[in-house]
Design a protein around this motif. Structure first.
Motif, PDB file in Angstrom:
ATOM      1  N   LYS A 208     -20.152   7.794  56.961  1.00  0.00           N
ATOM      2  CA  LYS A 208     -19.579   8.645  55.915  1.00  0.00           C
ATOM      3  C   LYS A 208     -20.564   8.804  54.768  1.00  0.00           C
ATOM      4  O   LYS A 208     -21.149   7.834  54.291  1.00  0.00           O
ATOM      5  N   GLY A 209     -20.740  10.059  54.318  1.00  0.00           N
ATOM      6  CA  GLY A 209     -21.606  10.340  53.184  1.00  0.00           C
ATOM      7  C   GLY A 209     -20.849  10.306  51.869  1.00  0.00           C
ATOM      8  O   GLY A 209     -19.999   9.445  51.643  1.00  0.00           O
ATOM      9  N   ALA A 210     -21.125  11.289  51.010  1.00  0.00           N
ATOM     10  CA  ALA A 210     -20.612  11.264  49.636  1.00  0.00           C
ATOM     11  C   ALA A 210     -19.238  11.899  49.474  1.00  0.00           C
ATOM     12  O   ALA A 210     -18.682  11.885  48.377  1.00  0.00           O
ATOM     13  N   ALA A 211     -18.669  12.467  50.513  1.00  0.00           N
ATOM     14  CA  ALA A 211     -17.363  13.120  50.389  1.00  0.00           C
ATOM     15  C   ALA A 211     -16.264  12.099  50.124  1.00  0.00           C
ATOM     16  O   ALA A 211     -16.382  10.923  50.476  1.00  0.00           O
ATOM     17  N   ALA A 212     -15.176  12.562  49.514  1.00  0.00           N
ATOM     18  CA  ALA A 212     -14.036  11.675  49.269  1.00  0.00           C
ATOM     19  C   ALA A 212     -13.389  11.231  50.573  1.00  0.00           C
ATOM     20  O   ALA A 212     -12.838  10.131  50.664  1.00  0.00           O
ATOM     21  N   GLU A 213     -13.467  12.077  51.596  1.00  0.00           N
ATOM     22  CA  GLU A 213     -12.881  11.746  52.889  1.00  0.00           C
ATOM     23  C   GLU A 213     -13.686  12.414  53.994  1.00  0.00           C
ATOM     24  O   GLU A 213     -14.072  13.576  53.875  1.00  0.00           O
ATOM     25  N   THR A 214     -13.934  11.674  55.054  1.00  0.00           N
ATOM     26  CA  THR A 214     -14.668  12.184  56.217  1.00  0.00           C
ATOM     27  C   THR A 214     -13.811  12.013  57.458  1.00  0.00           C
ATOM     28  O   THR A 214     -13.235  10.942  57.673  1.00  0.00           O
ATOM     29  N   THR A 215     -13.730  13.073  58.276  1.00  0.00           N
ATOM     30  CA  THR A 215     -12.948  13.011  59.511  1.00  0.00           C
ATOM     31  C   THR A 215     -13.750  13.593  60.667  1.00  0.00           C
ATOM     32  O   THR A 215     -14.321  14.682  60.557  1.00  0.00           O
ATOM     33  N   TYR A 216     -13.782  12.852  61.761  1.00  0.00           N
ATOM     34  CA  TYR A 216     -14.318  13.340  63.035  1.00  0.00           C
ATOM     35  C   TYR A 216     -13.232  13.188  64.089  1.00  0.00           C
ATOM     36  O   TYR A 216     -12.397  12.277  64.015  1.00  0.00           O
TER      37      TYR A 216
END
Length: 226
Positions: A208-216
């Motif tokens: 996960k990078g800088a986003a508030a939420e990451t989804t794959y």
């Protein structure tokens, strides 16, 4: 039963082969024109959470679920993070000497610098090989104990679909003393496999990078006997 590796070989990367693949990366690898005999020995379409190869659950800010025919991994929180999951059982039998693993993954939500990909030959947290796709680049790395070593450093590839909600098919084959890596049916790297004898156990990783939420999400996982 397949042997669990307590150590990994030092892979010999075929630099010339990788360079040649990159130089011809605008054309799809067509092989020798002959149809290969392949047998799917295991497939999970993620239509049943109770039997999914990667089980639903929550660990810290990471949530795994099986929803609408997909394995979904979501990581919340503002800080960068890494989350890995893998099977507790093998998908290949001892008789399966030539093997392939294939997944279809989609970046649903997050930042362009997020990364995800296929884990294989996993013994535990300390023994892993990974094939990652990120911002129009891929890499292959090996983890032994606390040390990560790039087998192929981050390398640009025109075969990667980089926009949100675009899917990428990743495939790794183990046969005839070689590991070969494919993105959307295009071979992008090859290397000697050394004493590696199986792709088991298989898993999935999200960075996960800088986003508030990451989804794959992963559409399916296939284990193939070549």
């Amino acid at each position: 039963m397949n042997r669990i590796h307590t150590s990994f070989p030092k892979f010999s990367l075929a630099i010339f082969t990788l360079s040649a693949l990159l130089a011809s990366s605008c054309s799809k690898d067509k092989g020798d024109g002959g149809a290969k005999k392949e047998e799917v020995v295991f497939q999970d379409n993620f239509d049943n959470g109770a039997t999914a190869i990667w089980q639903p659950g929550t660990s810290g800010q990471a949530t795994k679920s099986v929803t609408d025919g997909h394995f979904v991994l979501t990581h919340s929180g503002g800080a960068a993070a890494i989350y890995k999951t893998w099977a507790t059982t093998n998908v290949f039998a001892a008789a399966h000497k030539k093997q392939a693993i294939e997944i279809m993954q989609t970046h649903v939500k997050g930042h362009e610098y997020d990364k995800a990909g296929l884990l294989f030959s996993v013994a535990d947290e300390n023994y892993i090989i990974a094939f990652q796709v990120g911002n129009k680049e891929f890499r292959i790395y090996q983890k032994v104990n606390t040390t990560n070593t790039n087998l192929v450093a981050w390398t640009a590839s025109p075969h990667i679909k980089g926009a949100l909600n675009e899917s990428n098919k990743l495939k790794v084959t183990l046969a005839d003393g070689k590991l070969q890596y494919y993105i959307n049916d295009n071979m992008v790297a090859t290397m000697e496999s050394g004493p590696l004898s199986t792709l088991d156990k298989v898993g999935f990783e999200v960075v996960k990078g800088a986003a508030a939420e990451t989804t794959y999400k992963v559409d399916y996982l296939k284990a193939i006997r070549l």
